[in-house]
Design an enzyme around this catalytic site. Structure first.
Site, short mmCIF file in Angstrom:
data_model
loop_
_atom_site.label_atom_id
_atom_site.label_comp_id
_atom_site.label_asym_id
_atom_site.label_seq_id
_atom_site.Cartn_x
_atom_site.Cartn_y
_atom_site.Cartn_z
CB CYS A 174 -8.46 -4.98 5.37
SG CYS A 174 -8.66 -4.40 3.69
CG HIS B 75 -1.80 -1.24 1.17
ND1 HIS B 75 -2.52 -1.62 0.07
CD2 HIS B 75 -2.00 -2.20 2.10
CE1 HIS B 75 -3.13 -2.76 0.32
NE2 HIS B 75 -2.83 -3.14 1.54
C1 LIG Z 1 -5.05 -9.65 8.19
C2 LIG Z 1 -4.83 -8.16 8.19
C3 LIG Z 1 -5.92 -7.30 8.24
C4 LIG Z 1 -5.72 -5.91 8.24
N1 LIG Z 1 -6.82 -5.09 8.27
C5 LIG Z 1 -6.63 -3.76 8.23
C6 LIG Z 1 -7.74 -2.88 8.22
O1 LIG Z 1 -8.90 -3.31 8.24
N2 LIG Z 1 -7.52 -1.54 8.20
C7 LIG Z 1 -6.24 -1.03 8.16
O2 LIG Z 1 -6.08 0.20 8.13
N3 LIG Z 1 -5.16 -1.84 8.15
C8 LIG Z 1 -5.32 -3.18 8.19
N4 LIG Z 1 -4.23 -4.01 8.17
C9 LIG Z 1 -2.87 -3.43 8.14
C10 LIG Z 1 -2.41 -3.15 6.71
O3 LIG Z 1 -2.55 -4.28 5.91
C11 LIG Z 1 -0.95 -2.71 6.72
O4 LIG Z 1 -0.86 -1.57 7.52
C12 LIG Z 1 -0.47 -2.42 5.31
O5 LIG Z 1 -0.38 -3.59 4.58
C13 LIG Z 1 0.89 -1.73 5.32
O6 LIG Z 1 1.28 -1.51 4.02
P1 LIG Z 1 2.81 -1.30 3.66
O7 LIG Z 1 2.86 -1.06 2.19
O8 LIG Z 1 3.42 -0.28 4.55
O9 LIG Z 1 3.56 -2.65 4.06
P2 LIG Z 1 3.33 -4.18 3.70
O10 LIG Z 1 1.93 -4.46 3.40
O11 LIG Z 1 3.98 -4.96 4.80
O12 LIG Z 1 4.18 -4.39 2.36
C14 LIG Z 1 5.57 -4.30 2.31
C15 LIG Z 1 6.06 -4.89 1.00
O13 LIG Z 1 7.48 -4.77 0.95
C16 LIG Z 1 8.05 -5.95 0.37
N5 LIG Z 1 9.44 -6.04 0.84
C17 LIG Z 1 9.88 -6.02 2.12
N6 LIG Z 1 11.23 -6.08 2.17
C18 LIG Z 1 11.64 -6.14 0.89
C19 LIG Z 1 12.94 -6.24 0.30
N7 LIG Z 1 14.05 -6.27 1.03
N8 LIG Z 1 13.01 -6.29 -1.06
C20 LIG Z 1 11.88 -6.26 -1.82
N9 LIG Z 1 10.64 -6.18 -1.31
C21 LIG Z 1 10.53 -6.12 0.03
C22 LIG Z 1 7.13 -7.06 0.91
O14 LIG Z 1 7.20 -8.21 0.11
C23 LIG Z 1 5.77 -6.38 0.88
O15 LIG Z 1 5.09 -6.60 -0.33
C24 LIG Z 1 -4.40 -5.40 8.19
C25 LIG Z 1 -3.30 -6.27 8.13
C26 LIG Z 1 -3.50 -7.64 8.13
C27 LIG Z 1 -2.31 -8.55 8.08
#
Ligand SMILES: Cc1cc2nc3c(=O)[nH]c(=O)nc-3n(C[C@H](O)[C@H](O)[C@H](O)COP(=O)(O)OP(=O)(O)OC[C@H]3O[C@@H](n4cnc5c(N)ncnc54)[C@H](O)[C@@H]3O)c2cc1C
Length: 442
Positions: free
Chosen positions: A42, A10
């Site tokens: 989510c 995200h």
């Molecule tokens: C079951 C569940 C339900 C949820 N429900 C909600 C909700 O209802 N409302 C809400 O606000 N939030 C919710 N969340 C939280 C939300 O999903 C996370 O806050 C969100 O996914 C964060 O996004 P992000 O892009 O910061 O990180 P992430 O989703 O953790 O993505 C990080 C990405 O980086 C990649 N990556 C990491 N290290 C490396 C590397 N060294 N090289 C290449 N790629 C790498 C990973 O593969 C991953 O794709 C939920 C989470 C879960 C698990």
């Protein structure tokens, strides 16, 4: 300008889409170790529970869509190392095994988080699963098909949602937590009592105030979960005990909280020039306590990712901080919360007062009118609003978004009493529930 983005869920997607839109000359390269992007975690419980039928609806972007914007997305590529002084990265193509170097003018860290896996005896047994990404959701669905007894460890939002989904699918579900209440970080006891009652009413067994001490299995597969208070049969276990930031690559190179969450300023800049970060890899400025905290939420991720793009060249748009506003539906109960509970305020050493009201959400002369309970927590001396919670069978959860704005703008409980809200008998009473709570407090 050469921009490299590490991680594309995200925060990464928001940063890429907005960078491509704002800087037509930017050359954007994205490294993602997974083979999909933008999966909405989510939706996992909804998918498991059968509410969402087509999991493809849980994706809103793809490498092809990003290519149309001019960004090159290298899937199944893991960033192994980053030299923040030389502005270079070491990357591994996970399909070919080849490693190579790349460089950047601006680096965007959106590496997110990973579920915490405790070092408990038997943790390596088969059928002990995590719940974070698309693969996890498919594995959970596949393995739960034949499972009779499912144990969910961790009664936060994710654990509670999964417990309900499994129970809806006819499974015997046990929800274990070391705290004496479910959702204890988000809701006070008046609310969790009702939520727990709802789960119990549907047959979910709550095993609270107990810690898992080992998993037992046969033929390499989990069979039982043993806590310090009991033993529970389990064909399947889902671990939902929290997340930690995925930031080992940057340890010792950037300012972080003790748990590894990268600290960014209000323009999403890290402690190193030209290095930005967003989402679950970061700490957020938590307005109720006026300090950085680790609150991994998709809402924070998309906001921060968007702000990275806006501030990439020069500081332009400030981040306003967060209240960690969240919502959950437990069977018929619509629940939401923002900011601090009374309990969490104590944890942070704040002296608080609170007001709890129970009232019909609209006039009793209407053909139907449901009860709602609403609580507002505020600082004793300054009267600053710190948090609020609501629960009802009708959906009044948007009120917590209103309360969130109040906290963000440092409003007092006295001011909340007389804020202008509309009245129309279909929807509410002449005094809005937030007004009523505040009037009861002053
Ligand atoms: C079951 C569940 C339900 C949820 N429900 C909600 C909700 O209802 N409302 C809400 O606000 N939030 C919710 N969340 C939280 C939300 O999903 C996370 O806050 C969100 O996914 C964060 O996004 P992000 O892009 O910061 O990180 P992430 O989703 O953790 O993505 C990080 C990405 O980086 C990649 N990556 C990491 N290290 C490396 C590397 N060294 N090289 C290449 N790629 C790498 C990973 O593969 C991953 O794709 C939920 C989470 C879960 C698990």
């Amino acid at each position: 300008m050469k921009v490299v983005v590490i991680g594309c869920t995200h925060a990464g997607t928001a940063a890429i889409v907005n960078t491509a839109k704002l800087y037509k000359d930017a050359k954007i390269t994205v490294y993602e170790r997974n083979d999909n992007i933008s999966f909405l975690s989510c939706g996992i419980a909804l998918y498991v529970g059968g509410v969402v039928k087509d999991p493809l609806g849980l994706f809103y972007s793809s490498p092809e869509k990003l290519k149309e914007l001019g960004a090159e997305t290298k899937m199944k590529h893991e960033v192994l190392d980053v030299d923040l002084d030389k502005k270079t990265l070491k990357v591994k193509n996970l399909e070919t095994g080849e490693t190579f170097e790349d460089n950047y003018d601006k680096l965007i860290i959106t590496t997110g988080s990973w579920p915490i896996v405790p070092k408990i005896e038997g943790i390596e047994l088969e059928n002990i699963l995590l719940s974070k990404n698309f693969y996890h959701s498919n594995t959970i669905i596949e393995k739960s098909r034949d499972a009779k007894n499912i144990v969910v460890v961790g009664a936060g939002y994710i654990g509670v949602e999964l417990a309900e989904a499994f129970e809806t699918n006819g499974k015997n579900v046990t929800l274990i937590d070391s705290q004496d209440r479910i959702l204890s970080k988000y809701l006070d006891k008046e609310f969790t009592d009702l939520a727990e009652e709802e789960l119990k009413k549907h047959g979910v067994r709550l095993a609270l105030s107990q810690s898992v001490i080992r998993f037992e299995g046969e033929n390499g597969r989990v069979e039982r979960v043993v806590t310090d208070k009991g033993t529970y049969d389990a064909d399947l276990v889902i671990l939902c005990i929290g997340f930690r930031p995925n930031t080992d690559l940057f340890k010792g190179k950037l300012n972080m909280l003790p748990n590894g969450a990268i600290i960014v300023d209000e323009y999403m800049r890290t402690s190193k020039e030209d290095v930005f970060a967003a989402g679950d890899s970061c700490a957020v400025f938590y307005n109720p306590i006026k300090k950085h905290e680790y609150i991994p939420l998709a809402t924070n991720a998309v906001r921060m990712g968007t702000l990275v793009a806006r501030n990439l060249i020069k500081p332009t748009t400030r981040y306003l901080g967060t209240q960690g506003t969240s919502g959950i539906k437990i069977y018929d109960l619509n629940i939401a919360a923002t900011g601090l509970t009374e309990n969490m305020a104590k944890y942070y050493g704040l002296e608080t007062e609170s007001v709890l009201i129970e009232d019909s959400y609209r006039p009793e002369f209407m053909p139907t009118h449901e009860k709602a309970i609403l609580k507002v927590v505020y600082e004793k001396t300054s009267k600053r609003i710190l948090g609020s919670q609501i629960l009802s069978k009708v959906d009044l959860t948007q009120m917590m978004n209103t309360a969130s704005v109040c906290i963000q703008n440092d409003m007092t409980i006295d001011e909340l009493a007389f804020v202008d809200f509309f009245f129309q008998p279909h929807f509410n009473k002449p005094w809005n529930l937030l007004n009523i709570a505040a009037l009861n407090a002053i």
